[in-house]
Design an enzyme around this catalytic site. Sequence first.
Site, short mmCIF file in Angstrom:
data_model
loop_
_atom_site.label_atom_id
_atom_site.label_comp_id
_atom_site.label_asym_id
_atom_site.label_seq_id
_atom_site.Cartn_x
_atom_site.Cartn_y
_atom_site.Cartn_z
N HIS A 1 0.87 -1.18 0.00
CA HIS A 1 0.00 0.00 0.00
C HIS A 1 0.91 1.23 0.00
O HIS A 1 2.03 1.17 0.52
CB HIS A 1 -0.84 -0.03 1.28
CG HIS A 1 -1.90 1.00 1.38
ND1 HIS A 1 -1.65 2.27 1.82
CD2 HIS A 1 -3.22 0.94 1.10
CE1 HIS A 1 -2.79 2.95 1.82
NE2 HIS A 1 -3.76 2.17 1.37
N ASP B 1 2.97 -4.67 7.97
CA ASP B 1 1.74 -3.90 7.83
C ASP B 1 0.57 -4.88 7.92
O ASP B 1 0.31 -5.63 6.98
CB ASP B 1 1.76 -3.16 6.47
CG ASP B 1 0.41 -2.54 6.12
OD1 ASP B 1 -0.57 -2.75 6.86
OD2 ASP B 1 0.35 -1.85 5.09
N GLN C 1 -4.67 -5.36 6.70
CA GLN C 1 -5.68 -6.26 6.12
C GLN C 1 -5.58 -7.67 6.68
O GLN C 1 -6.23 -8.58 6.16
CB GLN C 1 -5.52 -6.30 4.59
CG GLN C 1 -5.69 -4.98 3.90
CD GLN C 1 -7.12 -4.43 3.99
OE1 GLN C 1 -8.06 -5.13 4.37
NE2 GLN C 1 -7.28 -3.16 3.65
N LYS D 1 -10.44 -1.27 10.57
CA LYS D 1 -10.50 -2.42 9.68
C LYS D 1 -10.77 -3.70 10.47
O LYS D 1 -10.79 -4.80 9.92
CB LYS D 1 -9.19 -2.54 8.88
CG LYS D 1 -9.02 -1.36 7.89
CD LYS D 1 -7.95 -1.64 6.89
CE LYS D 1 -7.42 -0.38 6.22
NZ LYS D 1 -8.34 0.18 5.25
N CYS E 1 -4.76 2.59 -3.69
CA CYS E 1 -3.50 3.07 -3.09
C CYS E 1 -2.37 2.05 -3.28
O CYS E 1 -1.51 1.89 -2.40
CB CYS E 1 -3.65 3.42 -1.61
SG CYS E 1 -4.91 4.63 -1.31
N1 C6P Z 1 -6.42 0.39 2.72
C1 C6P Z 1 -8.31 0.07 1.21
O1 C6P Z 1 -9.41 0.35 0.77
P1 C6P Z 1 -5.24 3.55 7.16
O2 C6P Z 1 -5.87 4.36 6.08
O3 C6P Z 1 -4.08 4.24 7.81
O4 C6P Z 1 -6.23 3.02 8.15
O5 C6P Z 1 -4.66 2.22 6.45
C2 C6P Z 1 -3.74 2.35 5.41
C3 C6P Z 1 -3.47 1.02 4.82
C4 C6P Z 1 -2.21 0.45 5.01
N2 C6P Z 1 -1.94 -0.79 4.56
C5 C6P Z 1 -2.85 -1.54 3.91
C6 C6P Z 1 -2.48 -2.91 3.47
C7 C6P Z 1 -4.13 -1.01 3.69
O6 C6P Z 1 -5.02 -1.76 3.06
C8 C6P Z 1 -4.44 0.29 4.13
C9 C6P Z 1 -5.77 0.91 3.83
C10 C6P Z 1 -7.77 0.86 2.38
O7 C6P Z 1 -7.63 -0.85 0.76
C11 C6P Z 1 -7.81 2.33 2.11
S1 C6P Z 1 -6.74 2.81 0.80
#
Ligand code: C6P
Length: 414
Positions: A130, A207, A210, A233, A371
Amino acid sequence: MGIEQQVGFDVERVRREFPILETKVRGTKRLVYLDNAATTQRPKRVIDTLKEFYEKYNSNVHRGAHWLSDLATKMYEDARKTVKEFLNAHSHREIVFVRGTTEGINLIATSFSRGLLKEGDEIIVTEMEHHSNIVPWQLVAQQTGAVLKVIPINDKGELILYELENLITDRTKLISIVHVSNSLGTINPVKEIISLAHQKGIPVVVDGAQAVAHISVDVQDLDCDFYVFSGHKIYGPTGIGVVYGKEEWLEKMPPYQGGGDMIKEVTFEKTTYNELPYKFEAGTPNIAGAIGLAEALKWFKQFDINEVHSHENELVQYATELLKEIDGVRIIGEADNKTAVVSFIADGVHPHDIGTGLDMEGVAIRTGHHCTQPIMCHFGIMATARASFAIYNTREEVEIFVDALKKVLKFFRR
Ligand code: C6P
């Protein structure tokens, strides 16, 4: 409420705990929510906890000389203990509350850039990261003169692991990898990567944005040095997330932000920093968010994660099967080991049109690059349509989604 394991897995019972799932989209169509990788919905128990906090306990933490502040502080620190148990961390000192995964990775990267990285040092990420696990490292590389290296992926959307051994050199200072890809659903062999990295004394950041809501995560078993995730999430509030960091690393690392609560003593000549984890929590934290997150984790822990995983996998497999029967639909991301996400493209119809068309039918998915532009680049596409699943989704919803998709494709291809 304590952590009690529920026996068996009753999806209808789970659904009843989520008031939003009763929503009629534009007052007519039943909501079929398949955008869980962007954010999950919250069970009533979490919503009630937030309301109750503001109605009964709201106060600042670690500061007040009064009863209410003591109560709020205890609730906030208990929330940290719940996260510690959830991740099976060694100590509550290893749990830092942040805004989310993005801030968590920025915290680690920024802190490393202040003395732990120098010109020519190397940081390894993967092609399936991401943007929030790419851009912070690029910023740090620009500042320090460090170099970013990338583990490539194959056309199934899996890491080409043997490349890692070629990428590691004696200048490698850190590896930062996604546990589960948000665009492909691939589950990466992080334990194997960590073990390889540790043989060469390299720390690993994972990370987990997910992963936490879909597969079992035990930071001691993984032996990762850092693990980062977002509350929203995993059925918790937005604006709260977690950095797990091994104490030995957090002790070595300089603070991320300066301000209140992260200090022991301040003079104009010199500041000494607070003990862990407070050294990394400058300013008033998201108190209600942390307490809401703990409630979400307790709620989630009542389920057997293996049952959750197989329920969601069944949905992924069913959706994949039905999608493959449609002319001109191609799945993006067919890793042998994947979870919760089905990304696809369709000949002649832009993913954004698919998203808009499905929305007219009450089906919420996400479209775009998610992203993860380097992944799109790998597959030579600009965007995908992505359905992502959670504990409360059903086979019937998969069928509604696929039937609606057939209608949408027919409309745009006419
Ligand atoms: N992915 C998606 O729709 P935040 O926004 O900080 O809570 O998470 C960022 C982020 C970091 N790593 C991974 C693997 C992610 O999937 C995400 C967020 C969302 O896939 C929003 S782009």
